[in-house]
Design an enzyme around this catalytic site. Structure first.
Site, PDB file in Angstrom:
ATOM      1  N   HIS A  59       1.065   2.043  -1.670  1.00 56.32           N
ATOM      2  CA  HIS A  59       2.047   1.308  -2.994  1.00 56.32           C
ATOM      3  C   HIS A  59       0.710  -0.127  -4.149  1.00 56.32           C
ATOM      4  CE1 HIS A  59       5.789  -0.989  -4.014  1.00 56.32           C
ATOM      5  NE2 HIS A  59       5.126  -1.051  -5.313  1.00 56.32           N
ATOM      6  N   GLU A 112       9.152   2.424   3.314  1.00 56.09           N
ATOM      7  CA  GLU A 112       7.854   1.994   3.239  1.00 56.09           C
ATOM      8  C   GLU A 112       7.646   0.596   4.363  1.00 56.09           C
ATOM      9  OE1 GLU A 112       6.568   0.351  -0.571  1.00 56.09           O
ATOM     10  OE2 GLU A 112       7.156   2.488  -2.030  1.00 56.09           O
ATOM     11  N   ARG A 160       9.121   4.019  -7.887  1.00 51.15           N
ATOM     12  CA  ARG A 160       9.837   3.406  -6.499  1.00 51.15           C
ATOM     13  C   ARG A 160      10.213   4.657  -5.876  1.00 51.15           C
ATOM     14  NH1 ARG A 160       8.551  -1.287  -6.712  1.00 51.15           N
ATOM     15  NH2 ARG A 160       8.750  -3.068  -7.442  1.00 51.15           N
TER      16      ARG A 160
HETATM   17  C1  DGY Z   1       6.286  -4.370  -8.224  1.00 54.23           C
HETATM   18  O1  DGY Z   1       5.845  -5.269  -8.700  1.00 54.23           O
HETATM   19  O2  DGY Z   1       7.911  -3.813  -8.959  1.00 54.23           O
HETATM   20  C2  DGY Z   1       5.392  -3.449  -7.453  1.00 54.23           C
HETATM   21  O3  DGY Z   1       5.714  -2.167  -7.087  1.00 54.23           O
HETATM   22  C3  DGY Z   1       4.815  -4.280  -6.584  1.00 54.23           C
HETATM   23  O4  DGY Z   1       6.401  -4.822  -6.313  1.00 54.23           O
END
Ligand code: DGY
Length: 323
Positions: free
Chosen positions: A289, A271, A242
């Site tokens: 991402h 983001e 993250r």
């Molecule tokens: C997750 O599954 O947490 C990915 O980052 C997509 O949201």
């Protein structure tokens, strides 16, 4: 009998939407545009279950909506730092996620970033596409060897374990990890990984540092200026976890001043905004991402949500409960 109404905040793979439509009064987002706070509130008032993604900020101002009909938030994704769990519990909502099914693809993407960074693949590709490549030269785009180097993993859940196996058994890397929770020595050994004495020791010893901890208040800016300063100027940082785990301003300063060698990022603090300074840097690989973005995994994620919806509306325990 009336089918439960479920609202999806984004488009999902077609096979999953078809399966959902057969079992539920499913409301799809044809435009695929992210919901704003008001649209999220309206969905909570209108649906029996809300199926959000990482792009939906479900904070107290949204979850505190007075006349909430929904009883379940079935998240499409494993991470849930975009959901205020205390506010969800307060509103009487259960929350589920989709663990397990995105482990391999996210681990693969971590390795992709590591290799792209070390071997300057982004820079090389830009050179070719721009028509600037004038042929092989012994000193062109010299990168860093990956095989045999040290990889430090921050967090040691399923994805980190899968990264460790790939790095150790595939690339002969020494793999260290740091996590606040206990890890069985046999589990670590099976991945070819060993615990570092501390986070600080891991940062100092690693040629590559890769983040695999959850987001949220506890890990916000875990990698701050002070900790980044412990990394070697030859070392690379990889983030598929993250964005908020890294202090982006401190990272930009470290990269700008040559205090670390480069960064491979799949996630960002705000983001989809990506800091302009990062976009100017050649020693940074920037992905949108993509960790779980394969046909197979995105379908499997949808099917996990479906399993949670089925269980919930049949009065069974959630297979993947968050709360
Ligand atoms: C997750 O599954 O947490 C990915 O980052 C997509 O949201």
């Amino acid at each position: 009998m009336k089918k439960p109404r479920v609202v999806l905040t984004r488009r999902w793979p077609a096979a999953v939407e078809t399966a959902l439509a057969a079992r539920f009064d499913a409301v799809f987002n044809a435009s695929d545009e992210a919901f704003d706070a008001e649209a999220l509130r309206a969905a909570l008032r209108d649906a029996d279950a809300l199926c959000p993604t990482v792009t939906d900020r479900l904070d107290a101002s949204v979850l505190g909506v007075g006349d909430c009909r929904a009883k379940l938030i079935a998240n499409y994704g494993v991470g849930f730092n975009h959901i205020d769990l205390a506010a969800a519990a307060q509103a009487g909502l259960k929350v589920s996620n989709t663990p397990g099914v995105l482990t391999d693809c996210t681990a693969d993407l971590t390795l992709t970033l590591m290799l792209m960074l070390a071997r300057r693949a982004g820079e090389g590709e830009r050179e070719v596409r721009a028509g600037r490549w004038d042929g092989w030269r012994p000193t062109q785009f010299m990168g860093s060897r990956v095989t045999g180097k040290t990889l430090g993993l921050i967090g040691f859940g399923r994805i980190a374990e899968a990264v460790a196996r790939r790095a150790h058994f595939g690339f002969g890397m020494r793999v260290l990890f740091h996590t606040p929770r206990p890890v069985e020595p046999a589990v670590a050994a099976a991945c070819g990984a060993a615990p570092a004495a501390s986070l600080e020791a891991l940062l100092a010893a690693s040629d590559f540092v890769s983040l695999h901890c959850p987001g949220g208040a506890e890990t916000r800016h875990l990698l701050n200026a002070e900790r980044l300063a412990l990394m070697s100027p030859q070392a690379f940082l990889i983030n598929t976890a993250r964005g908020e785990v890294v202090d982006e301003a401190a990272l930009i300063a470290a990269l700008r001043d040559g205090r670390i060698n480069g960064a491979g990022l799949d996630v960002y603090s705000a983001e989809p905004a990506v800091p302009a300074a990062l976009m100017q840097m050649e020693n940074v690989v920037l992905l949108p991402h993509l960790g779980s973005a394969t046909e197979e995994t995105r379908t499997a994620m949808g099917l996990r949500v479906l399993a949670n919806l089925d269980a919930f509306f049949n009065g069974q325990p959630l297979p993947d409960p968050v709360i």
